[in-house]
Scaffold this active site. Sequence first.
Site, PDB file in Angstrom:
ATOM      1  N   ARG A 269      -1.343  -8.744  12.898  1.00  0.00           N
ATOM      2  CA  ARG A 269      -1.998  -7.858  12.284  1.00  0.00           C
ATOM      3  C   ARG A 269      -2.616  -8.665  11.141  1.00  0.00           C
ATOM      4  NH1 ARG A 269       3.626  -5.388  10.767  1.00  0.00           N
ATOM      5  NH2 ARG A 269       2.460  -4.339   9.513  1.00  0.00           N
TER       6      ARG A 269
ATOM      7  N   ARG B 102     -10.188   0.877   8.659  1.00  0.00           N
ATOM      8  CA  ARG B 102      -9.560  -0.623   8.763  1.00  0.00           C
ATOM      9  C   ARG B 102     -10.829  -1.342   9.673  1.00  0.00           C
ATOM     10  NH1 ARG B 102      -3.791   0.573   8.874  1.00  0.00           N
ATOM     11  NH2 ARG B 102      -2.765  -1.382   8.901  1.00  0.00           N
TER      12      ARG B 102
ATOM     13  N   ARG C 260      10.892  -1.725  11.481  1.00  0.00           N
ATOM     14  CA  ARG C 260       9.898  -1.410  12.110  1.00  0.00           C
ATOM     15  C   ARG C 260       9.453  -2.305  13.200  1.00  0.00           C
ATOM     16  NH1 ARG C 260       4.587   0.010   8.046  1.00  0.00           N
ATOM     17  NH2 ARG C 260       3.637  -1.173   9.902  1.00  0.00           N
TER      18      ARG C 260
ATOM     19  N   ARG D 172      11.374  -6.455   5.166  1.00  0.00           N
ATOM     20  CA  ARG D 172      10.982  -5.105   5.938  1.00  0.00           C
ATOM     21  C   ARG D 172      11.861  -4.967   7.225  1.00  0.00           C
ATOM     22  NH1 ARG D 172       5.236  -2.218   5.383  1.00  0.00           N
ATOM     23  NH2 ARG D 172       5.012  -3.164   7.459  1.00  0.00           N
TER      24      ARG D 172
ATOM     25  N   LYS E 260       0.995  -1.137  -0.042  1.00  0.00           N
ATOM     26  CA  LYS E 260      -0.047   0.035  -0.045  1.00  0.00           C
ATOM     27  C   LYS E 260       0.822   1.077  -0.088  1.00  0.00           C
ATOM     28  CE  LYS E 260      -2.386  -0.939   3.749  1.00  0.00           C
ATOM     29  NZ  LYS E 260      -1.840  -2.298   4.378  1.00  0.00           N
TER      30      LYS E 260
END
Length: 191
Positions: free
Chosen positions: A144, A88, A133, A127, A13
Site C-alpha cells: 500500500r 487515488r 483489517r 490497528r 484520514k
Amino acid sequence: MIGIIFGPPGSGKGTQAARIEKEFRLKHLSTGEILRAEVASGSPIGKEAGRIMAAGDLVPDELIVDIVRGRLPEAETGAGVLLDGFPRTVRQAQALDAMLADEGHTLDFVIALDVPEAELVERLLHRARVEGRADDTRQAIAERMHEYHKLTEAVLDHYSRQGVPVKRVDGLGSPEEVFGRIRRAIGISSV
Ligand code: AMP
C-alpha cells in the site's frame, strides 16, 4: 462545499474525516468503507475487490469511478461532501474533475496529512491488532505504501497545478491536535 481528505495509509484520514463530517456537516464518502461493505456482502464487486485489497493493491480505476459516480449525486444534496480515499490516481482525479464540472461544481479544498513512514507502519500494525483489517499485514502495508508513492502522491501535483488549495497538515499528535490544524486549514480555504 466539496473537499478531499488525503494522505498515506495510516495517516488518520478516517478518524479526521469523522470529525470534519460532524463539524462542517459534510457527507463523508470513503471508498475504502464502501469497498469493505461490498466485500462483507459477498457481492460480485466485493469478490473482485476483496482479493485486490487484501494484497494491498488498488482496485481498477473504472470500478472505483463507477462507484463514486453512483454515490456522489445523493451525497451532494446536503451541505457538501468530504471524499476520503478517492481519488487515488491521476486518472481518478480527472474522472472526478469531469463529474464535478458536469454539475458546475469545483473542489474547495484538499487536506493532505503528513506523517513519517515509520510512524505510519507502527500505526497500521497497531490497528491490525485492534481491528484485524485484512490489509494491515506487513506485506500488504508495504504494498500500500508502494502504491501510494507510485500512483497516489501525483494527485496532489494534479490539484496544485489546477490552483486547488492543497493544505499540508502535520498529522502527528493527538487526534484533537490534528483536527485543530485541519479546522484552521479548512477555515482559511473557505473564506
Ligand atoms: P482505505 O480504507 O482508503 O485505506 O482503502 C482500503 C483499500 O481499498 C485500498 O488499499 C485499496 O485496495 C482499496 N481502495 C479504496 N479506495 C480506492 C481507490 N480510490 N482506488 C483504488 N483502490 C481503492
